[in-house]
Design an enzyme around this catalytic site. Structure first.
Site, PDB file in Angstrom:
ATOM      1  CB  CYS B  87     -15.413 -36.601  68.501  1.00 40.50           C
ATOM      2  SG  CYS B  87     -17.133 -37.124  68.454  1.00 40.50           S
ATOM      3  CG  HIS B 196     -15.855 -31.921  69.591  1.00 36.15           C
ATOM      4  ND1 HIS B 196     -15.475 -32.281  68.323  1.00 36.15           N
ATOM      5  CD2 HIS B 196     -16.816 -32.809  69.953  1.00 36.15           C
ATOM      6  CE1 HIS B 196     -16.168 -33.327  67.924  1.00 36.15           C
ATOM      7  NE2 HIS B 196     -16.990 -33.671  68.897  1.00 36.15           N
ATOM      8  CD  GLU B 198     -12.900 -29.881  67.529  1.00 39.47           C
ATOM      9  OE1 GLU B 198     -12.487 -30.147  68.677  1.00 39.47           O
ATOM     10  OE2 GLU B 198     -13.670 -30.625  66.888  1.00 39.47           O
TER      11      GLU B 198
END
Lengths: 80, 225
Positions: B87, B196, B198
């Site tokens: 990002c 994302h 994560e």
């Protein structure tokens, strides 16, 4: 002291959704003759000393390095 | 020895904690790195996390690019250190010219925050080798300036040389050119990804655990070298 202005605009081929949103707001306000809007940025730099050719060349480097992203933007420099 | 993965915190980073947690969940050691510290502390790989570094002032990533830690990161990345920008981290890597192109405002103008399906296109990078080519995964997209743009020559090169890491599998959520969600550099060690992974490491707190593959991949890559 001198003032130098750097105008930064998206390159013509880069889509500008903000400009399009502004253009449609213009038309809603009755400005039907406005066919398109492109949004850019203006930087006003206060310079110690005069804006001579050497200073303007350094500012051109700064514009290409920091103020504009040459991948998507173009810039113009002037000392008004 | 446990693989040490650095996670850089810039002023305005948001997802550094989640990135560190993902590294630990994959079995690695997460090493906090600080934007003002000209030192990578000997880590085996680096993650630039998501967020709004320097308030997204000027352009997303434009000021973070000149942070002191970047003076160490840029030559290390050029020398082959595995680097993943997620990002805002992707935006910083583009501004730093470690990756080609730029991220621009979403075509629909809205900030997009939703689960997205990605099709993995390159498994040749240290961050994606645990995936299968063509595999579809579900991760989280949350960005306002996530539309990937590059000139026609660059776009053609990315496609022809297999440098597109992932594309949006469903409808294009932000107007990215050719549906590109992630790319890598010519050497493959520097990867930028707009969604994302994560945030998708555990079905309890995310849409899937698919994102873990990025972090497990880099541990595998480090063990082999």
């Amino acid at each position: 002291m001198a003032r130098v202005v750097v105008d930064v605009m998206l390159k013509p081929e880069i889509h500008d959704p903000q400009g399009e949103a502004i253009a449609s707001a213009c038309r809603r306000l009755g400005f039907g003759q406005i066919l398109g809007v492109r949004q850019g940025k203006r930087f006003e730099l206060e310079i110690g000393g005069s804006a001579d050719d050497a200073v303007m060349a350094r500012i051109a480097e700064l514009a290409a390095e920091l103020l504009a992203n040459p991948v998507i933007e173009e810039f113009e420099i002037r000392a008004p | 020895m446990t693989t040490r993965v650095g996670v850089i915190t810039f002023p305005g980073s948001l997802d550094d904690k989640d990135a560190a947690r993902a590294v630990r969940r994959a079995g690695g050691e997460a090493v906090p790195l600080w934007h003002a510290d000209r030192d990578l502390h000997g880590v085996d790989a680096v993650i630039l996390p998501g967020g709004f570094s320097y308030g997204d002032y000027l352009r997303c990533g434009a000021i973070a690019r000149f942070a002191p830690v970047m003076t160490e990161l840029v030559p290390a990345a050029r020398a082959g250190l595995p680097v993943l920008g997620i990002c805002n981290g992707f935006q910083i890597l583009c501004e730093a010219h470690l990756l080609p192109g730029a991220l621009t405002r979403n075509s629909g103008l809205r900030f997009v925050s939703k689960d997205v399906r990605l099709r993995m296109e390159s498994t040749a990078t240290p961050w994606t080798r645990q995936f299968a080519a063509g595999q579809e995964i579900t991760v989280v997209l949350k960005s306002g300036e996530g539309a990937y743009m590059a000139g026609p020559v660059t776009l053609a090169e990315l496609g022809a040389r297999g440098l597109v890491v992932a594309r949006y599998a469903g409808a294009n959520p932000n107007g990215s050119a050719a549906g590109i969600a992630g790319i890598c550099n010519e050497a493959g060690n520097v990867v930028g990804l707009m969604p994302h992974p994560e945030h998708a490491i555990d079905a309890l707190t995310g849409p899937s655990a698919d994102g873990l593959g990025f972090f497990a991949s880099v541990l595998l890559a480090a063990e082999r070298t």
